[in-house]
Design an enzyme around this catalytic site. Structure first.
Site, PDB file in Angstrom:
ATOM      1  N   SER A   1      -2.222  -4.137   8.632  1.00 56.21           N
ATOM      2  CA  SER A   1      -3.134  -5.234   8.337  1.00 56.21           C
ATOM      3  C   SER A   1      -3.474  -5.260   6.854  1.00 56.21           C
ATOM      4  O   SER A   1      -2.656  -4.900   6.024  1.00 56.21           O
ATOM      5  CB  SER A   1      -4.379  -5.138   9.210  1.00 56.21           C
ATOM      6  OG  SER A   1      -5.135  -6.333   9.125  1.00 56.21           O
TER       7      SER A   1
ATOM      8  N   HIS B   1      -5.372  -3.670   4.540  1.00 60.91           N
ATOM      9  CA  HIS B   1      -5.255  -2.535   3.629  1.00 60.91           C
ATOM     10  C   HIS B   1      -3.795  -2.169   3.404  1.00 60.91           C
ATOM     11  O   HIS B   1      -3.399  -1.796   2.296  1.00 60.91           O
ATOM     12  CB  HIS B   1      -6.020  -1.328   4.168  1.00 60.91           C
ATOM     13  CG  HIS B   1      -6.253  -0.262   3.147  1.00 60.91           C
ATOM     14  ND1 HIS B   1      -5.575   0.934   3.150  1.00 60.91           N
ATOM     15  CD2 HIS B   1      -7.096  -0.222   2.073  1.00 60.91           C
ATOM     16  CE1 HIS B   1      -5.996   1.677   2.141  1.00 60.91           C
ATOM     17  NE2 HIS B   1      -6.911   0.994   1.476  1.00 60.91           N
ATOM     18  N   CYS B   2      -2.997  -2.320   4.433  1.00 62.58           N
ATOM     19  CA  CYS B   2      -1.577  -1.966   4.346  1.00 62.58           C
ATOM     20  C   CYS B   2      -0.809  -2.861   3.380  1.00 62.58           C
ATOM     21  O   CYS B   2       0.198  -2.432   2.804  1.00 62.58           O
ATOM     22  CB  CYS B   2      -0.920  -2.045   5.723  1.00 62.58           C
ATOM     23  SG  CYS B   2      -1.595  -0.930   6.960  1.00 62.58           S
ATOM     24  N   VAL B   3      -1.245  -4.100   3.221  1.00 60.52           N
ATOM     25  CA  VAL B   3      -0.470  -5.057   2.418  1.00 60.52           C
ATOM     26  C   VAL B   3      -1.024  -5.227   1.007  1.00 60.52           C
ATOM     27  O   VAL B   3      -0.481  -6.014   0.223  1.00 60.52           O
ATOM     28  CB  VAL B   3      -0.387  -6.443   3.099  1.00 60.52           C
ATOM     29  CG1 VAL B   3       0.285  -6.325   4.457  1.00 60.52           C
ATOM     30  CG2 VAL B   3      -1.750  -7.104   3.213  1.00 60.52           C
TER      31      VAL B   3
ATOM     32  N   ARG C   1       0.831  -1.201   0.000  1.00 59.93           N
ATOM     33  CA  ARG C   1       0.000   0.000   0.000  1.00 59.93           C
ATOM     34  C   ARG C   1       0.872   1.260   0.000  1.00 59.93           C
ATOM     35  O   ARG C   1       0.517   2.269  -0.616  1.00 59.93           O
ATOM     36  CB  ARG C   1      -0.909   0.000   1.239  1.00 59.93           C
ATOM     37  CG  ARG C   1      -1.769   1.260   1.427  1.00 59.93           C
ATOM     38  CD  ARG C   1      -2.803   1.435   0.375  1.00 59.93           C
ATOM     39  NE  ARG C   1      -3.592   0.224   0.149  1.00 59.93           N
ATOM     40  CZ  ARG C   1      -4.548   0.118  -0.764  1.00 59.93           C
ATOM     41  NH1 ARG C   1      -4.833   1.133  -1.560  1.00 59.93           N
ATOM     42  NH2 ARG C   1      -5.215  -1.020  -0.917  1.00 59.93           N
TER      43      ARG C   1
END
Length: 352
Positions: free
Chosen positions: A336, A338-340, A100
């Site tokens: 989590s 969204h970050c990945v 992200r």
């Protein structure tokens, strides 16, 4: 105030490009495979199990591009994901998995698809980043896509957009001195306008306690449609997050959208239980969900508030399946789902 920007003409904005909302139709999702056991504090096996379930879930709805940094990662990912359709693997040197933030930010003009490659420096030079910073060029080569390279530090998780020119961010992150120490808020807004088509920026204050991204917006406040946002809250008045989240909620109530309309605000609880790793607090949140074609995948932590959070989100996405998946191991890395992930919107590859 005179705002001086170093632009690469013509800019996306001048050509009519804009960053679409996450719920716009995707061509695919991009994700990096976890590899470094030391980086995951000895929890790599558990992290890979959660990544496996995440990729399998996304692949039910849309194609997934999986970036693997070496032969071991490639072997592990292909073994765990054997039999899953719609996957494409790319061997690309990587430092970490937070695509992200280090991946490209896609933009559209009608059906034309391009992207912006910002500088990534691992949230103010906190960890290694040099390989991750090169990843967008590998994506560009694979897609054979014309794009813009911008000499400004910017992370996808620091920006939340509604697709109509409205953007939310936090002062804690964008004004952190190890990112762009020589840029003013007005200059940063100028870059967001010229390269992502942002016409209005809503500045929140701070993020979660001990968030190493320095307050990424995607862990606390998210759009669920063009005018509705969910805002993380903490009802425990003794928790440091309580006052911070309340301050953001109060600010949101004073904001308007790009057309001057008040925002529709839905309160979303944070997990009830405090999570720690080696004595340091972790920043679990339900706001770090990922929106895809026909689904929303929501991180859960084995917490009393897991079910309540999913029940709040379900009616906000009536045309999508809202799915809770464990992120208890992934949160050890500080982020989590969204970050990945990074969405590639559906469109025709722009050749410039």
């Amino acid at each position: 105030m005179l705002v001086v920007l170093h632009l690469k003409e013509p800019t996306p904005h001048s050509l009519g490009f804009r960053m679409p909302a996450e719920w716009a139709e995707h061509a695919a999702t991009w994700i990096s495979w976890p590899s470094d056991n030391e980086l995951w504090f000895g929890h790599l096996e558990a992290v890979r199990k959660e990544f496996t379930e995440l990729v399998k879930t996304i692949a039910r709805f849309e194609p997934v591009h999986v970036l693997v940094r070496d032969d071991e990662a490639h072997q592990d990912a292909t073994t765990r994901l054997a039999g899953v359709g719609g996957l494409t693997f790319h061997k690309i040197p990587l430092d970490d998995v937070w695509f992200r933030d280090n991946g490209p930010i896609f933009i559209k003009r009608g059906e034309d698809l391009s992207f912006v490659n910002w500088i990534f420096n691992s949230w103010g030079e906190k960890f290694n980043w040099q390989k991750d910073n090169e990843a967008p060029e590998a994506v560009a080569e694979y897609l054979d896509i014309a794009h813009w390279d911008v000499d400004v530090v910017m992370e996808g998780g620091s920006l939340e957009v509604n697709g109509l020119g409205l953007c939310m961010t936090t002062k804690q992150c964008l004004l952190e001195p190890k990112r762009n120490p020589n840029l003013t808020p007005e200059q940063l807004e100028g870059y967001l306008k010229e390269y992502l088509g942002i016409t209005k920026v809503l500045w929140l204050e701070d993020g979660l306690e001990n968030d190493h991204t320095d307050g990424h917006i995607d862990t606390i406040i998210r759009f669920t449609n063009e005018n509705t946002v969910v805002c993380s809250i903490d009802t425990n008045v003794e928790d440091p997050n309580h006052a911070t989240m309340q301050r953001n909620l109060d600010l949101l109530r004073t904001f308007t959208d790009q057309d001057g309309n008040p925002l529709n605000i839905i309160e979303l609880p944070l997990p009830k239980n405090r999570l720690e790793l080696e004595g340091d607090r972790l920043p679990p949140t339900y706001a770090n969900f990922y929106i895809g074609n026909g689904f929303v995948v929501v991180p859960t932590y084995g917490d009393p508030n897991d079910e309540r959070a999913i029940d709040i989100l379900k009616p906000l996405f009536p045309d999508r399946e809202v799915i809770g998946l464990s992120s208890r191991a992934i949160i050890n890395g500080g982020g989590s789902f969204h970050c990945v992930t990074q969405q590639q919107p559906k469109g025709v590859i722009w050749k410039g």
